[in-house]
Design a protein around this motif. Sequence first.
Motif, PDB file in Angstrom:
ATOM      1  N   VAL A  98       6.066 104.022  46.477  1.00 44.35           N
ATOM      2  CA  VAL A  98       7.387 104.610  46.243  1.00 44.35           C
ATOM      3  C   VAL A  98       7.604 105.886  47.052  1.00 44.35           C
ATOM      4  O   VAL A  98       8.744 106.327  47.228  1.00 44.35           O
ATOM      5  N   GLU A  99       6.513 106.490  47.545  1.00 47.01           N
ATOM      6  CA  GLU A  99       6.663 107.751  48.267  1.00 47.01           C
ATOM      7  C   GLU A  99       5.365 108.081  48.990  1.00 47.01           C
ATOM      8  O   GLU A  99       4.279 107.655  48.581  1.00 47.01           O
ATOM      9  N   ARG A 100       5.488 108.833  50.081  1.00 47.88           N
ATOM     10  CA  ARG A 100       4.311 109.372  50.765  1.00 47.88           C
ATOM     11  C   ARG A 100       4.533 110.875  50.923  1.00 47.88           C
ATOM     12  O   ARG A 100       5.640 111.316  51.253  1.00 47.88           O
ATOM     13  N   ARG A 101       3.465 111.654  50.711  1.00 47.48           N
ATOM     14  CA  ARG A 101       3.591 113.115  50.708  1.00 47.48           C
ATOM     15  C   ARG A 101       2.542 113.731  51.618  1.00 47.48           C
ATOM     16  O   ARG A 101       1.450 113.192  51.780  1.00 47.48           O
ATOM     17  N   VAL A 102       2.889 114.905  52.171  1.00 43.81           N
ATOM     18  CA  VAL A 102       1.984 115.646  53.047  1.00 43.81           C
ATOM     19  C   VAL A 102       1.936 117.098  52.589  1.00 43.81           C
ATOM     20  O   VAL A 102       2.959 117.670  52.200  1.00 43.81           O
ATOM     21  N   GLY A 103       0.748 117.690  52.632  1.00 47.29           N
ATOM     22  CA  GLY A 103       0.604 119.110  52.310  1.00 47.29           C
ATOM     23  C   GLY A 103      -0.495 119.741  53.137  1.00 47.29           C
ATOM     24  O   GLY A 103      -1.426 119.053  53.583  1.00 47.29           O
ATOM     25  N   LEU A 104      -0.378 121.040  53.360  1.00 49.36           N
ATOM     26  CA  LEU A 104      -1.373 121.785  54.125  1.00 49.36           C
ATOM     27  C   LEU A 104      -2.177 122.650  53.159  1.00 49.36           C
ATOM     28  O   LEU A 104      -1.702 123.691  52.699  1.00 49.36           O
TER      29      LEU A 104
END
Length: 338
Positions: A273-279
């Motif tokens: 349902v979603e893809r997320r990116v974080g640093l």
Amino acid sequence: MSDLKIAVLGAGVVGSTTVIELKKEFRNASVHIISEKFQNETTSFVAAGIFSPEGGNLAETEQRTRKWLDDSYNYWNNIRLSPNSQKAGVRQLSGYVFSKDHPHIVENPMLEKIVPLYRSATKDEMDMYPGGWKYGCYFTTLQTDPTRYLRWSEIVMKDLGVNVERRRIKSFAEVRNDFDVVVNCTGIGAKTLCEDKALFPLRGQVSVMRAPWIEEFVFGEWDTYVVPSFDTVILGGCRQYESYNTSVNRYDALSMEERCTNMIPSLKKGQIVERRVGLRPYRVPTRVEKEYRCVQSKTMKIVHNYGHGGQGITFAPGTSLDAVRLVREMLTEKQSKL
């Protein structure tokens, strides 16, 4: 201290927890949270939220690391046992860590001393998950869903009378000079704000899936993990050192989704349902300390609380409580020495 003014920079889990604890400690103070990003815009939003130290010392000493860890576990567990547990997104969760070749991967001495259950996985348990696992452990720990916790913490901050400002702080000179103390919880933003050469981004990416039959977390090798959350399942992951790319990479997504479905074949029936990116803000050691900085010919009192890497949710309460202690010290020093 009714005329006391405190600013907190950053609104991830570390910043939000710090604000709440500051307002509890200094009830009559004017506390401000200043951030360019809130809730799903923050790096915290990407995390799976499992309480599990990754090994080694987050602080400069084992004693301080242990203090942060103990304080954090007690903090999260108290929320879990409270009527706010569902709204705050804190619960108990059990699962496995597996390895084919390296027994140390499944060993976590700091964690096994604090969680209610920690044992070796049986051969039958390892055989339940494809991968040819030779080593494994099973434990019960805590999970904090960042989506719920960040929403709940905003409600708490509003009830406590915290002032919220949405703006980007590029330098400490942009912070109003009438604050008695500034608490820096800017995560990776501290690299430029503080010109901190010891701080690096550790890029992470996850896929969010609907798979309600998944009830236990499973961690494999190559940073592969499947973690059920309250409403979804988080598939991960990757750790890309010194990458500033905040866009979803389709090749990373395909790789981690393939690794996860190989480990748990039933995920093939799930829906992404979603893809997320974080640093992740990676720093050794995590910076929780006082600083007196000359800003526009005036001395600014700053408490830093950043650099947790991929352990921000695990250690956020512990470092936040420590930061509050340092704020209290600075205010005492203001009265006695400065």
